[in-house]
Design a protein around this motif. Structure first.
Motif, PDB file in Angstrom:
ATOM      1  N   LEU A  31      37.126  37.681  46.983  1.00  0.00           N
ATOM      2  CA  LEU A  31      37.284  36.275  47.353  1.00  0.00           C
ATOM      3  C   LEU A  31      37.739  36.125  48.798  1.00  0.00           C
ATOM      4  O   LEU A  31      37.384  35.176  49.486  1.00  0.00           O
TER       5      LEU A  31
ATOM      6  N   ALA B 122      38.982  41.118  42.368  1.00  0.00           N
ATOM      7  CA  ALA B 122      38.494  39.756  42.579  1.00  0.00           C
ATOM      8  C   ALA B 122      39.077  39.177  43.862  1.00  0.00           C
ATOM      9  O   ALA B 122      38.390  38.491  44.627  1.00  0.00           O
ATOM     10  N   LEU B 123      40.342  39.491  44.102  1.00  0.00           N
ATOM     11  CA  LEU B 123      41.009  38.975  45.293  1.00  0.00           C
ATOM     12  C   LEU B 123      40.359  39.531  46.559  1.00  0.00           C
ATOM     13  O   LEU B 123      40.075  38.786  47.501  1.00  0.00           O
TER      14      LEU B 123
ATOM     15  N   ALA C 203      28.348  37.979  30.530  1.00  0.00           N
ATOM     16  CA  ALA C 203      29.106  37.452  29.381  1.00  0.00           C
ATOM     17  C   ALA C 203      30.203  36.494  29.847  1.00  0.00           C
ATOM     18  O   ALA C 203      30.430  35.448  29.233  1.00  0.00           O
ATOM     19  N   THR C 204      30.872  36.851  30.949  1.00  0.00           N
ATOM     20  CA  THR C 204      31.929  35.990  31.476  1.00  0.00           C
ATOM     21  C   THR C 204      31.355  34.651  31.928  1.00  0.00           C
ATOM     22  O   THR C 204      31.906  33.583  31.645  1.00  0.00           O
TER      23      THR C 204
ATOM     24  N   LEU D   5      33.143  27.942  46.884  1.00  0.00           N
ATOM     25  CA  LEU D   5      33.479  28.679  48.090  1.00  0.00           C
ATOM     26  C   LEU D   5      32.269  28.764  48.994  1.00  0.00           C
ATOM     27  O   LEU D   5      31.147  28.912  48.524  1.00  0.00           O
TER      28      LEU D   5
ATOM     29  N   ARG E 243      41.551  44.181  37.786  1.00  0.00           N
ATOM     30  CA  ARG E 243      40.471  43.190  37.863  1.00  0.00           C
ATOM     31  C   ARG E 243      40.850  42.082  38.861  1.00  0.00           C
ATOM     32  O   ARG E 243      40.022  41.636  39.659  1.00  0.00           O
ATOM     33  N   ILE E 244      42.104  41.681  38.809  1.00  0.00           N
ATOM     34  CA  ILE E 244      42.578  40.644  39.716  1.00  0.00           C
ATOM     35  C   ILE E 244      42.528  41.137  41.160  1.00  0.00           C
ATOM     36  O   ILE E 244      42.065  40.424  42.055  1.00  0.00           O
TER      37      ILE E 244
ATOM     38  N   ARG F 281      31.343  38.502  41.049  1.00  0.00           N
ATOM     39  CA  ARG F 281      32.540  37.789  40.586  1.00  0.00           C
ATOM     40  C   ARG F 281      32.607  37.647  39.075  1.00  0.00           C
ATOM     41  O   ARG F 281      33.662  37.289  38.553  1.00  0.00           O
TER      42      ARG F 281
END
Lengths: 216, 218
Positions: free
Chosen positions: B213, B209-210, B114-115, B140, B205-206, B110
Motif C-alpha cells: 500500500l 499489505a502495508l 476468495a478474499t 487508491l 499478512r499485514i 492485495r
C-alpha cells in the motif's frame, strides 16, 4: 495520505468492519479513516483475507439451482450499472464522507448548537449517529461523558483534551470511562466526524436539557 | 501473463474438521507448476488466471468454473448470515455477475480471489439483508504502473496460503467464533471479548499489505 496519524482504529472495530457487522455510522468513520490511513487499510485488508478463508471453507454448500449459471449470464448480459461519477477533489472530506454530504466541505448544511459550535447530522441508519462537528479555533465542546462508545476523527485543524492532541486522520475512541472537554487548536477551526452508538451525557445541566433537540 | 503463478499448493478444504496439515512444499520447476499427487489440491491459485481470462477475453468457460466453485459457497455463506435459500441464490448470482463486471478492478497484489469474492458477498449482504449502505474507503491512486509485479502477486498469494493454514490450525472453538463473526453474528464488542483475535496469524499478512500500500503513496 497522511503519514503522521498517531491514533488508529482498534482491531475489534477493523474486524467488525471487515465482517460487516457495524452500524452504518461506524462503517462511515472506519471508511473515512481508511481513506487517510494506509496502516489501518493494511490491517483491514488482512481481516478481509480471514473472511475469504471463511467463505472458502463453506464446503457443506447448498447446491445452486440448475438454471443459476444461465440466469447469471443473463444478468451479465444486461450490463453493469454505470460507474459513479467522480467527485470533485475536497481537501477536507475523503470520498466516503462526500457521498453523505452530497458534495465538498462547502456543501455541509451546518446547524449552530451554541458557542460558535456547529453540527451536521449525516443520514445513516438509526442504530448509531454520525455527525460532523465544527469547532471554532480555540473553542471547547461542552464537558461530556458517554453512555456508549464515541469515535471522533479529525478532518481539519486539531483538538486537545485530557487524553492527548488529535490532528487530521487521528481517531479518539471514548467510552463510558472517559469524561473529556475537547478544545480546538487555536491555529485553525476544527472539523471532526463524530460517531456514537448511544446519546452523549453532558455533565452540566443545560446541555443535557438540549440533548433531545440536538440529537446528540 | 498470469499463467505461471501457481506456485503455492493449497489444501482443498476438508468436508469435515481434520487435523491441521502443514503447508505443502512448493512444487515448481523453472517457473512451471508440477502436479502434485492430488491435482484437486493444487487448483486454488488458478482462480487468479480465471479472473484474468474473464477480464481480458470475457472467457465464459473460465467464468463457469469460477461459478461452480464460488456460487455455492456464497449461497451457503449468505444462508448462515440469515438469508433464506431463495434470496441467497439470487444474491449469489448477483455477486458472481459483479465479479464479471469488476474483473478489471481486481488487484492480485492485495487480495486472493476468495478474499475478493468475500468482500463482494459481504457488501451484498449488508445491502440486501440489512438494507444499509456500505461506505468504502477512497480508491487508491496507483499511478502509472498498470500491471502489478509478479513477485508482489506471488508474495500475496503465498501469504494468503499461510494465513489459511494458520487459521485451520486454530482450536475448533476459536475457529467457530471467527466464522460467527464473519457471518455477521457478533457485534464489535463481542468480537473484542470473544474471538481472541487471530492477530498472530495475520501479522505478516499485514506487514506485506502495508509494504504494498505504501507503493501507492509514492
Amino acid at each position: 495520505m497522511n503519514k503522521s496519524i498517531k491514533h488508529h482504529l482498534t482491531d475489534d472495530l477493523l474486524m467488525a468492519y471487515s465482517a460487516g457487522s457495524l452500524p452504518e455510522a461506524f462503517d462511515l468513520i472506519v471508511a473515512t479513516h481508511l481513506s487517510l490511513c494506509v496502516h489501518c487499510r493494511a490491517r483491514v485488508e488482512s481481516f478481509d483475507a480471514v473472511g475469504g478463508h471463511v467463505l472458502e471453507e463453506q464446503t457443506d454448500s447448498t447446491a445452486m439451482s440448475d438454471v443459476s449459471l444461465a440466469a447469471t449470464m443473463a444478468l451479465i448480459a444486461q450490463g453493469a450499472s454505470a460507474p459513479e461519477p467522480a467527485r470533485p477533489k475536497c481537501s477536507v472530506l475523503p470520498t466516503p464522507l462526500q457521498d453523505y454530504v452530497g458534495g465538498t466541505v462547502s456543501d455541509i448544511r451546518w446547524k449552530p448548537i451554541g458557542m460558535g459550535v456547529k453540527q451536521a447530522i449525516l443520514p445513516t441508519t438509526k442504530d448509531a449517529t454520525a455527525r460532523l462537528l465544527f469547532i471554532p479555533a480555540g473553542a471547547a465542546v461542552p464537558d461530556h461523558g458517554h453512555h456508549g462508545i464515541e469515535l471522533t476523527m479529525v478532518l481539519q485543524g486539531a483538538f486537545s483534551d485530557e487524553v492527548d492532541c488529535f490532528a487530521r486522520g487521528d481517531v479518539e475512541i471514548a467510552d463510558e470511562d472517559l469524561e473529556h472537554t475537547p478544545v480546538a487548536d487555536i491555529s485553525a477551526d476544527c472539523i471532526c466526524l463524530a460517531v456514537t452508538d448511544a446519546p452523549l451525557k453532558f455533565t452540566k445541566l443545560m446541555p443535557r436539557l438540549f440533548q433531545p433537540f440536538l440529537r446528540i | 501473463m498470469f499463467t505461471e503463478i501457481d506456485t503455492v499448493t493449497l489444501d482443498e478444504p476438508a468436508a469435515e474438521p481434520v487435523a491441521f496439515q502443514p503447508r505443502r512444499e512448493l512444487k515448481r520447476i523453472k517457473g512451471r507448476r508440477v502436479n502434485g499427487t492430488n491435482s484437486r489440491r493444487d487448483t486454488k491459485t488458478e482462480w487468479l488466471d480465471h479472473v484474468m481470462r474473464i477480464r481480458d477475453a470475457q472467457d465464459q468457460a473460465a467464468f463457469a468454473e469460477l461459478f461452480q466453485h464460488f456460487a455455492p459457497r456464497i449461497k451457503a455463506f449468505l444462508m448462515k448470515s440469515g438469508s433464506d435459500a431463495t434470496m441467497a441464490e439470487e444474491c449469489a448470482q448477483e455477486v458472481m455477475a459483479t465479479l464479471w463486471n469488476k474483473a478489471h478492478l481486481f488487484d492480485p497484489t492485495r487480495a486472493s480471489v476468495a478474499t475478493w469474492v468475500f468482500t463482494i458477498a459481504r457488501n451484498k449482504r449488508i445491502d440486501v439483508l440489512r438494507k444499509q449502505r456500505r461506505p468504502e474507503p477512497e480508491e487508491l491512486a496507483w499511478g502509472p504502473e498498470a500491471e502489478p509485479e509478479q513477485t508482489d502477486v506471488i508474495a500475496l498469494q503465498q501469504e494468503t496460503a499461510q494465513l489459511r493454514n494458520a487459521l485451520s490450525a486454530l482450536p475448533e472453538a476459536q475457529r467457530e467464533l471467527i466464522e460467527k463473526a464473519y457471518f455477521g453474528d457478533l457485534s464489535h464488542r463481542e468480537i473484542a471479548t470473544q474471538t481472541g483475535l487471530p492477530l498472530g496469524t495475520i501479522k505478516s499478512r499485514i506487514r506485506l499489505a502495508l509494504d504494498r500500500l505504501r507503493h501507492a503513496m509514492n
